[in-house]
Each structure stands twice: as structure tokens, then as C-alpha cells.
Write a protein that holds these residues in place. Sequence first.
Motif, short mmCIF file in Angstrom:
data_model
loop_
_atom_site.label_atom_id
_atom_site.label_comp_id
_atom_site.label_asym_id
_atom_site.label_seq_id
_atom_site.Cartn_x
_atom_site.Cartn_y
_atom_site.Cartn_z
N PHE B 7 0.84 -1.20 0.00
CA PHE B 7 0.00 0.00 0.00
C PHE B 7 0.88 1.25 0.00
CE2 PHE B 7 -1.36 3.23 3.13
CZ PHE B 7 -2.39 3.84 2.42
N ALA B 8 1.91 1.26 0.86
CA ALA B 8 2.78 2.43 0.96
C ALA B 8 3.56 2.65 -0.33
CB ALA B 8 3.74 2.27 2.14
N LEU B 9 4.08 1.55 -0.89
CA LEU B 9 4.86 1.64 -2.13
C LEU B 9 3.98 2.14 -3.28
CD1 LEU B 9 7.70 0.88 -3.43
CD2 LEU B 9 6.61 -1.24 -4.14
N THR B 10 2.76 1.58 -3.37
CA THR B 10 1.84 1.98 -4.44
C THR B 10 1.43 3.44 -4.28
OG1 THR B 10 0.98 -0.26 -4.34
CG2 THR B 10 -0.29 1.31 -5.62
N THR B 11 1.16 3.85 -3.02
CA THR B 11 0.80 5.24 -2.78
C THR B 11 1.94 6.16 -3.20
OG1 THR B 11 -0.58 4.57 -0.91
CG2 THR B 11 0.05 6.89 -1.00
#
Lengths: 147, 226
Positions: B7-11
Motif C-alpha cells: 500500500f505504501a509503495l503503491t501510494t
Amino acid sequence: MKEILAIPVLLFVLLSSPFPAGAQSAKDEGLVDCLIDAGPCAKTKGTLSAVFDITPKPVKVMREATFTVELKDGGRPLTDLSPLVGLTMPGMYMGTNRVRLNHDRDGIYRGTGVIIRCPSGKKVWKAGIFLHPGDRKPAVSYVFEVN
Amino acid sequence: MEAGYVFALTTGLLGGFGHCIGMCGPLIAGPALHASTQMNAGLWARMFPQFLYHAGRITTYAVVGACMGMAGSFVNVAGGLAGIQNSVMIIAGLIMVFMGLGIVGLLGGTKRLEQHNVFVLGMAKKLLAGTSPLRYFPLGLVLGLLPCGLSYTVFIAAAGTGAPGAGMLTMLSFGAGTVPALALFGALVAYFSSRARGVVQKTGGMAVIAMGLFYIIKGIRLYAEM
């Protein structure tokens, strides 16, 4: 030729960024369909009805807040869901701030979260109600302004 | 990889293109334009300072993420950092003004101001007038504290992990995700700025000064809203 091309490219790069925030804010305000400081907002979609609220009032950014959603299907409380509120900004990509909700009673779900401050000055947020954590699209959504 | 890190990487990846270039583009463009006034080097040599800058800001994200994870609360840590972050916005504006002055060739004209013991201006000039690319790492460390809505979203997730290690990894994933967009943007600016000479370069410098003034005003306004 490359020098001539460099002028508009550099100017676009340097001046296009935070300045349009004011005009964008006015556009976002037109999307507001929920006056969250005035009380809960109700919506229906098919047989689903959802009442959304944030407390305490007035709703403020960078403060812990309680998010409440009351869910009914055909007038019957939905009690076996694991819903979440996905907070996004219509005017700018801000990621999705997810607030998980737990069942309280009679189809009323509550969770604690934070609405963040956008340093650009934008204040309009969209809360999507996802009935299950894996849902790709919200069942209903509300657009509101936080001052 | 855990879902939280994805989630953090995609965000970070999506936000890099959809948010960071818009909000922090001038901060990336400033060093690229400034470097073009000092180095007769190739594109990689121009990009190296930018990567050091990114390493600096991601280090700051990781440290703050670890604090958020340890505290288990976004509001408490963010509340403590709010005043510092607003100051950083003003400092970033001052740095951009100095970068702009350097680009238009007026940095030497600030000596009179410095004689009046303007500490921040003196420090900014020392930082920007040097030749070592290593100075961009501490710059990134400081500017990693800039108030940013996108990073706040991921900081909330870091706080939600309830553990310093997981909070740090969440923010490292996010920071890594923002690099491709900003590196591409920096490469474009470095490429065009290397071809910008004379009036073109001075115009870019004036734009950097204008953006710096905008950041200063924004920082002061954020103080007023506290």
C-alpha cells in the motif's frame, strides 16, 4: 531550437505546481454533497441505505475523530460486515486514508481516524464507504468540506 | 511483502506522478537548475545530487515513521512536529530564493544582508555555494520534514503498525515509491537546464525565486492557522 524549447518547459515545470490550488478549491466546493458540521448525511443506493457522520463537531483536521456509519438493507440493519471509510481528496491525489469500522449495535459501525491537513489549502474530502475490506469501489460516497 | 508495505509503495508510486511533482517539483527543479550553473558534467553527474537529496528525505521519512510506529499515534507525533514542519517550509522557501539568486548570478550580492547576522541566510548560502554534491543529503534530511498531505496519509498507516520497525519500513516503501517520478522529473529539468543559457537560465532562476517566496508565504500562513 533546444534553447527556445527550454523556456516554456522550465517555466511550466516551475510555475505550474502549487499556484492553481485556489481555483481548484472553488471547483471542489461545487462537489460537496454533505454538510458534515450540520449533522449526519444519509444516502441510498438500491435497497442499501447508509448514514454517515463524523464527531466531534465542528469537524477539524489533524484531530482524532470518530467515524460512524449506519447501514441498512431494505430497512433491516446490516450487522455482519467489516466496513471501512476510505478518505480521498477529489482535487488532488492524496492516497487513501483508511478508517476501519467495528460493529457497535443495530447496524451502526464506528471507528477512529484522522482527517489530515493539506498544506496547499484544499479542504474538500471524499469519504467512500466500503462494505468489505477487499472491495474496489465504495458502496456510497460523501463529499464534504472540513475547515 | 506485507499488504501495508505494498500500500505504501503503491501510494508513493502513484503519488509521485499525481502529487509530488506538483507540490515538490520546484524543490527538485531548484537543485537541477542550480547544478547546471556549477557543473559542466554529464546527465548522471547532474542526477547524483538529486539521488542524495532523495536519500536524505527518505531517511527522515523512515525516522519519523519509526517514531509514529513506536508511539502508535499519528496525532501525537504530528502535533509535536507541526511547528518544526512549518519552519522547514519557510527554510525551504529561503533556500529556493538563494538557489534562484545563484542561478541568476546574484548570490554574491547578499553579502550586505549576511553582515547583519542573518544566520539562516548565511547557512543557506554556505550550503548552496559549495561544490560537493554531498551537501544535498543534509538538504534532503531537512526538507523531508516539509508538511505534506500525501506523506501524512502514509504516516497514519505507519502509526497504525504499532511497531517502530514496521513504521520505518512502511515509510521506506513509500519514499522508494516516490523516487521514479521525481527522478524522471529531475532528469528532464537537468536535461533542459543544461541547454538553458543566458536569458533562459535567468528566467528559470527568477521562477525559482518566485516559488521560494510562495513557500515562505505558505509557511507563515500555516503558522497563523496553528
